[in-house]
Motif scaffolding. Sequence first.
Motif, short mmCIF file in Angstrom:
data_model
loop_
_atom_site.label_atom_id
_atom_site.label_comp_id
_atom_site.label_asym_id
_atom_site.label_seq_id
_atom_site.Cartn_x
_atom_site.Cartn_y
_atom_site.Cartn_z
N PRO A 138 4.05 11.33 -6.32
CA PRO A 138 3.48 10.91 -5.04
C PRO A 138 2.00 10.51 -5.13
N GLU A 139 1.21 11.28 -5.86
CA GLU A 139 -0.22 10.96 -5.91
C GLU A 139 -0.46 9.66 -6.67
N ILE A 140 0.24 9.50 -7.79
CA ILE A 140 0.10 8.28 -8.56
C ILE A 140 0.62 7.09 -7.74
N ARG A 141 1.71 7.31 -7.04
CA ARG A 141 2.25 6.23 -6.21
C ARG A 141 1.23 5.79 -5.17
N GLU A 142 0.59 6.75 -4.56
CA GLU A 142 -0.36 6.38 -3.51
C GLU A 142 -1.54 5.60 -4.09
N ALA A 143 -2.05 6.05 -5.20
CA ALA A 143 -3.17 5.34 -5.82
C ALA A 143 -2.76 3.91 -6.20
N THR A 153 -1.36 -1.01 -18.64
CA THR A 153 -1.66 0.13 -17.79
C THR A 153 -1.07 -0.07 -16.40
N GLN A 154 -1.17 -1.29 -15.91
CA GLN A 154 -0.56 -1.59 -14.63
C GLN A 154 0.94 -1.26 -14.66
N MET A 155 1.62 -1.68 -15.70
CA MET A 155 3.05 -1.39 -15.81
C MET A 155 3.29 0.12 -15.85
N HIS A 156 2.45 0.83 -16.58
CA HIS A 156 2.61 2.28 -16.65
C HIS A 156 2.37 2.91 -15.27
N ALA A 157 1.47 2.33 -14.51
CA ALA A 157 1.23 2.87 -13.17
C ALA A 157 2.47 2.69 -12.29
N TYR A 158 3.07 1.52 -12.33
CA TYR A 158 4.28 1.29 -11.54
C TYR A 158 5.38 2.24 -11.99
N ALA A 159 5.50 2.40 -13.32
CA ALA A 159 6.57 3.25 -13.85
C ALA A 159 6.36 4.71 -13.46
N ALA A 160 5.10 5.13 -13.41
CA ALA A 160 4.81 6.54 -13.12
C ALA A 160 4.75 6.80 -11.62
N ALA A 161 5.04 5.78 -10.83
CA ALA A 161 4.85 5.89 -9.38
C ALA A 161 5.88 6.81 -8.72
N ASP A 162 6.72 7.44 -9.49
CA ASP A 162 7.61 8.43 -8.90
C ASP A 162 6.80 9.63 -8.41
N ASP A 217 7.99 2.12 -3.53
CA ASP A 217 8.69 2.57 -2.34
C ASP A 217 8.21 1.83 -1.09
N LEU A 218 7.90 0.57 -1.25
CA LEU A 218 7.40 -0.20 -0.11
C LEU A 218 8.38 -0.26 1.07
N PRO A 219 9.69 -0.26 0.83
CA PRO A 219 10.59 -0.29 1.99
C PRO A 219 10.34 0.85 2.97
N HIS A 220 9.82 1.98 2.48
CA HIS A 220 9.55 3.08 3.39
C HIS A 220 8.12 3.09 3.92
N LEU A 221 7.35 2.10 3.53
CA LEU A 221 5.95 2.05 3.97
C LEU A 221 5.87 1.22 5.25
N ARG A 222 5.47 1.87 6.33
CA ARG A 222 5.45 1.16 7.62
C ARG A 222 4.15 0.40 7.77
#
Lengths: 184, 184
Positions: free
Chosen positions: A116-121, A105-114, B161-166
């Motif tokens: 914005p909301e998933i990336r932030e979480a 699931t962690q890997m899927h989270a990184y993969a789905a991080a495109d 996208d950590l490079p853009h995270l200040r």
Amino acid sequence: MTAVRMGADERRELVVGAALTEFARSGYAGTSTEAIAKRAGISQPYVFRLFDTKKDLFIAVVTSCFNRVYNAFLAAADGKAGMDAKEAMGQAYTVLLQDRELLTTQMHAYAAADDPEIREATRNGFRRLWLLVQRATGLPDEGIVEFFATGMLINVAASLDLPHLREPWAQGLIALTCPDMIVD
Amino acid sequence: MTAVRMGADERRELVVGAALTEFARSGYAGTSTEAIAKRAGISQPYVFRLFDTKKDLFIAVVTSCFNRVYNAFLAAADGKAGMDAKEAMGQAYTVLLQDRELLTTQMHAYAAADDPEIREATRNGFRRLWLLVQRATGLPDEGIVEFFATGMLINVAASLDLPHLREPWAQGLIALTCPDMIVD
DNA sequence: CAACTAAGTTAGTGACCACTCACATACTTC
DNA sequence: GAAGTATGTGAGTGGTCACTAACTTAGTTG
């Protein structure tokens, strides 16, 4: 047929557990809310009463994963510092990873991080872990980097099921990063 | 409307390129063959003449990604050995990663590795890289592990996208693993 | 027990999607 | 220039999916 009645919060946790299993196998886009509902033993529309959208549910699952790791690290490092704390947390991680769902699931989270909301979480979970390790060990950045780098390699190794691959290079990798995962 | 005529092999490469972009954004399950066809400038059914299934196409994309990394490493390590070779390949990796598609597709490949065929293709790519680095550097396993562990952490950092995270922790991570990715 | 609220269902709906089929059009070869 | 082959398309098709609407049933409270 009606499910046994249950408080909404309790039911939500149950659904998060079922969703974890399904998302771990097929990822965010590849998992249907129908499959999750079936596993949770409720009707599919009720999933949407408990979580407004599929994405909300996915984020709840990811957050819960990171929380479990966070709590395990916190407990492991209790009363320790420096390399002691680091080793204790590393040990705690390999124990956690007996549960492969957590890891995929962690890997899927990184993969789905495109998204914005998933990336932030996902970022939030990762940041909380990073700061915890930093605080608990007091080590310089190099040490933290090494800790997480190894963790990420372990994740990939487990994704590729390297522990079950009878090849010297793979066995060497496992032996050096997470010997607890060796199967035979 | 008909696309300009082209040899099938040439067209296939073009489609792999278009598919790379789409898969990088949305992953295996989340990408439609329609989107790929549109980007490649051909009709959607023709995708299926060139690749029997969507999965075949995904595997072609993943394989092509690993091949690009392989060739870059091979060229970078040419005539070098030991830590020299390792550093040259690390440098080559950060150059490659200017292309984020390469990297996110890699993450999607790991995430989708629950499927046996995808897992095998991904494993093959990873193994080829591992053995190349081993051969080119001649370093003991610890060194190879460290090399790939850092690489995987870089992948995750880029996904988030950590490079853009200040934020200091993120900037510290980037500075120590892939300073070339710093943006300002 | 009546009114209310919270838990849960059945039955859709419109959109999308991997893949197929039958046909068209451009090169090649004899 | 006819026959054959490789490149390509338009128009489906059966299935799936996230999400909705309308309804039912079980507790709770005055």
